[in-house]
Design an enzyme around this catalytic site. Structure first.
Site, mmCIF file in Angstrom:
data_model
loop_
_atom_site.group_PDB
_atom_site.id
_atom_site.type_symbol
_atom_site.label_atom_id
_atom_site.label_comp_id
_atom_site.label_asym_id
_atom_site.label_seq_id
_atom_site.Cartn_x
_atom_site.Cartn_y
_atom_site.Cartn_z
ATOM 1 N N ILE A 259 0.852 -1.255 -0.029
ATOM 2 C CA ILE A 259 0.025 0.220 -0.011
ATOM 3 C C ILE A 259 1.022 1.266 -0.274
ATOM 4 O O ILE A 259 0.647 2.300 -0.762
ATOM 5 C CB ILE A 259 -0.823 -0.022 1.306
ATOM 6 C CG1 ILE A 259 -1.637 -1.261 1.468
ATOM 7 C CG2 ILE A 259 -1.990 1.269 1.134
ATOM 8 C CD1 ILE A 259 -2.342 -1.154 2.782
ATOM 9 N N SER A 260 1.836 1.268 0.867
ATOM 10 C CA SER A 260 2.794 2.405 0.871
ATOM 11 C C SER A 260 4.248 2.220 1.365
ATOM 12 O O SER A 260 4.399 1.151 1.966
ATOM 13 C CB SER A 260 2.136 3.360 2.012
ATOM 14 O OG SER A 260 3.068 3.733 2.621
ATOM 15 N N VAL A 266 7.249 0.012 5.580
ATOM 16 C CA VAL A 266 6.525 -0.478 4.303
ATOM 17 C C VAL A 266 5.031 -0.899 4.815
ATOM 18 O O VAL A 266 5.184 -1.661 5.796
ATOM 19 C CB VAL A 266 7.342 -1.422 3.600
ATOM 20 C CG1 VAL A 266 6.646 -1.879 2.460
ATOM 21 C CG2 VAL A 266 8.616 -0.933 3.318
ATOM 22 N N ASP A 405 2.543 13.387 15.301
ATOM 23 C CA ASP A 405 2.805 13.524 13.675
ATOM 24 C C ASP A 405 1.464 13.751 13.132
ATOM 25 O O ASP A 405 1.172 13.214 12.051
ATOM 26 C CB ASP A 405 3.631 12.163 13.194
ATOM 27 C CG ASP A 405 3.952 12.440 11.796
ATOM 28 O OD1 ASP A 405 4.006 13.529 11.152
ATOM 29 O OD2 ASP A 405 4.420 11.612 11.149
HETATM 30 P P1 ADP Z 1 4.581 5.825 7.655
HETATM 31 O O1 ADP Z 1 5.280 6.136 8.777
HETATM 32 O O2 ADP Z 1 5.186 5.271 6.677
HETATM 33 O O3 ADP Z 1 3.840 7.276 7.347
HETATM 34 P P2 ADP Z 1 1.948 4.991 8.213
HETATM 35 O O4 ADP Z 1 1.472 4.263 9.152
HETATM 36 O O5 ADP Z 1 1.481 6.527 7.995
HETATM 37 O O6 ADP Z 1 3.378 5.060 8.057
HETATM 38 O O7 ADP Z 1 1.373 4.336 7.086
HETATM 39 C C1 ADP Z 1 1.594 4.631 5.464
HETATM 40 C C2 ADP Z 1 0.431 4.521 4.654
HETATM 41 O O8 ADP Z 1 -0.042 3.224 4.573
HETATM 42 C C3 ADP Z 1 -0.754 5.608 5.258
HETATM 43 O O9 ADP Z 1 -0.622 6.982 4.783
HETATM 44 C C4 ADP Z 1 -1.812 4.648 4.674
HETATM 45 O O10 ADP Z 1 -2.202 5.197 3.438
HETATM 46 C C5 ADP Z 1 -1.332 3.287 4.778
HETATM 47 N N1 ADP Z 1 -1.898 2.567 5.892
HETATM 48 C C6 ADP Z 1 -1.229 2.487 6.905
HETATM 49 N N2 ADP Z 1 -2.146 1.727 7.944
HETATM 50 C C7 ADP Z 1 -3.284 1.558 7.398
HETATM 51 C C8 ADP Z 1 -4.473 0.841 7.842
HETATM 52 N N3 ADP Z 1 -4.472 0.132 8.901
HETATM 53 N N4 ADP Z 1 -5.376 0.776 6.885
HETATM 54 C C9 ADP Z 1 -5.011 1.310 5.655
HETATM 55 N N5 ADP Z 1 -4.259 2.046 5.192
HETATM 56 C C10 ADP Z 1 -3.199 2.098 6.078
#
Ligand code: ADP
Ligand code: MN
Length: 516
Positions: A259-260, A266, A405
């Site tokens: 997803i990301s 990751v 954050d």
């Molecule tokens: P980072 O520290 O990389 O920003 P995040 O926890 O914000 O980590 O996760 C990165 C991205 O992954 C988020 O912006 C979101 O789009 C997706 N994401 C993370 N956790 C979830 C979740 N539980 N359900 C759906 N998408 C998620």
């Protein structure tokens, strides 16, 4: 050019899907999974573990192997399937080596050679034999293929006496060679000579073929490198093993894709399995956050965890790898607190080392949009604002946390409400910089909603007071900031004088931290 060019890369007559799936973490949109994740993962793993062995020249690889993941308890010998697949790989390699030996023996110095290419199990690119590069024979997908495809002139026209190929054959051969250029990789520019009556001598064709082949290998290498850097080793073999174990245990059904990829983590999407672990029902869709085991990015975040008294004692004793696990642990504890307070956020499923599995916010593999990406009606925008104001207060008062954050990047819009995510860096308000972090959060929220046209949105200072219950009266940012820092200093002095756990702000409902 048609698919022949692609097929040229595959010496096997069969489709050979396993090696084709270079990256098991494909784009999430790819819903059709032709082979099970287990196959892909274990094969990759087997490959990489083998590589690791072979690359003894690189001491870091060895150092990584000493990490916490490869100790006896962690090698996944419980996975029969994977062991079987790894053994099968090994067997296939041996089988191919034997085949190659037989091929050599039969062909000897003969001008006519027989290729066993079609019987091989492992794609030659996977094998490390340099023989393949030299002794290639292309009898695949040849439009002018003879009735007996297993025999083709080996090197062309160097023979003497009876073995000499006739003039007539040279023409046929030349045409054949030209046609065969189609078999080169699709990205290899052969021009449109194929349509003409071009005759390529074997020598020229061979040289071209060799060039095409090495180009292909080079691009494959580059591609691999790129793929590697995308995940920046977050998903190293040991992490994959960890993930594989989750799939294998039935906790997860499939891991569908990434997803990301952020600097520190990751995130993957997965379908939940039907095995309930520790009385927990696995959500139908899960998000897997893998905290990166490369340490650089975490360096600048040390301050979040170093001064958090919950982690203070452990911090100094730990090696960096374990510190990364603490991020995952911190996210888990923080999410649990939020869950208990009823704040919409992902629900923790399980934490394994630096891998946190939680419920997925979104549907059918599509993650809920971030607040920054979604266009809300002014009514929803206002609703979102009040919800966030409420959540920030709950977070502070009930969870004893500051997000640290908080911004439109870490809030998702799902089911008509805002969900908070990404809380690994969240701290308690009594953290030496806790109030500064809160102020920054307030600034982000306030600016976002003021720009978004919510007239009711408090400014950052009002929001700060509303959330913290403090009453800082400074009417400009600089003075306000100074007062915040003075408060933090006072609190620090208090902690110093009364012992760290007697802080006036301290109220801990956390489960005890344990070391593994
Ligand atoms: P980072 O520290 O990389 O920003 P995040 O926890 O914000 O980590 O996760 C990165 C991205 O992954 C988020 O912006 C979101 O789009 C997706 N994401 C993370 N956790 C979830 C979740 N539980 N359900 C759906 N998408 C998620
Ligand atoms: Mn984030």
């Amino acid at each position: 050019m048609d698919s022949v060019g692609v097929a040229a890369a595959a010496p096997d007559a069969g489709p050979g899907p396993a090696w084709q799936s270079k990256c098991p973490w494909g784009a999430p949109s790819t819903t059709s999974i032709s082979c099970s994740l287990a196959d892909v993962m274990s094969e990759q793993l087997a490959k990489e573990l083998q590589l690791e062995e072979e690359n003894a020249a690189f001491p870091e690889v060895v150092a990584a192997a000493e990490g916490p993941f490869i100790t006896g308890e962690n090698i996944d010998t419980s996975s029969d399937l994977m062991l079987a697949q790894m053994l099968q790989m090994e067997f296939d390699r041996e089988y191919d080596a034997q085949l190659r030996r037989e091929e050599k023996k039969i062909n000897g110095d003969s001008k006519v050679s027989i290729s066993f290419e079609n019987y091989r199990k492992v794609h030659p690119y996977d094998s490390d034999s340099s023989e393949d590069e030299v002794d290639w024979q292309d009898t695949r997908h040849d439009p002018y293929r003879a009735d007996k495809p297993t025999t083709t002139p080996r090197r062309g026209f160097i023979g003497k006496g009876k073995d000499i190929t006739t003039k007539h054959d040279e023409v046929v051969c030349g045409r054949k060679n030209t046609a065969r250029m189609e078999n080169f990789a699709p990205e290899f520019q052969v021009g449109d000579g194929i349509g003409m009556d071009l005759k390529l001598s074997n020598q020229v064709f061979n040289a071209l073929k060799q060039h095409a082949y090495s180009e292909e290998r080079r691009s494959a290498r580059l591609h691999e490198k790129k793929e590697h850097s995308t995940a920046e080793k977050a998903v190293d073999p040991k992490t994959r093993l960890l993930l594989y174990k989750m799939v294998n245990s039935g906790m997860l059904e499939t891991i569908t894709g990434c997803i990301s990829t952020g600097k520190e983590s990751v995130v993957f999407h997965a379908y939940g399995g039907n095995s309930a672990t520790e009385d927990k029902v696995i959500p139908p869709e899960c998000a897997i956050k893998v905290f990166k085991t490369t340490l650089n990015e975490f360096k600048n975040r040390d301050k979040y965890i170093k001064d958090d008294y919950r982690f203070k004692d452990r911090f100094s004793k730990l090696n960096p790898r374990k510190i990364i696990r603490m991020w995952a642990e911190k996210e888990m504890h923080n999410l649990t607190r939020m869950q208990n307070a009823g704040i919409p956020c992902p629900q923790v499923v399980i934490l394994k080392k630096h891998v946190l599995v939680m419920s997925f916010i979104g549907q059918d593999q599509v993650p809920a949009p971030k607040l920054k990406d979604v266009i809300l009606s002014s009514e929803d925008m206002k609703k979102a604002y009040y919800q966030i104001l409420n959540m920030m207060q709950q977070l502070y008062k009930e969870c004893n946390l500051v997000h640290a954050d908080l911004s439109e990047y870490n809030m998702l819009w799902h089911d008509g409400k805002v969900w908070l995510i990404d809380v690994s860096q969240s701290v308690e308000p009594t953290h030496p910089h806790g109030l500064e972090f809160l102020f920054r959060d307030c600034r982000n929220v306030s600016q976002f909603f003021q720009k978004g046209g919510v007239a009711e949105a408090l400014n950052e200072r009002e929001l700060f007071n509303a959330v913290s219950g403090l009453n800082i009266t400074a009417d400009n940012e600089v003075d306000f900031q100074a007062e915040i820092e003075a408060l933090e200093k006072m609190n620090e002095d208090h902690v110093q004088n009364h012992g760290k756990k007697l802080s006036t702000f301290s109220s801990d409902g956390d489960p005890p931290i344990y070391d593994e």
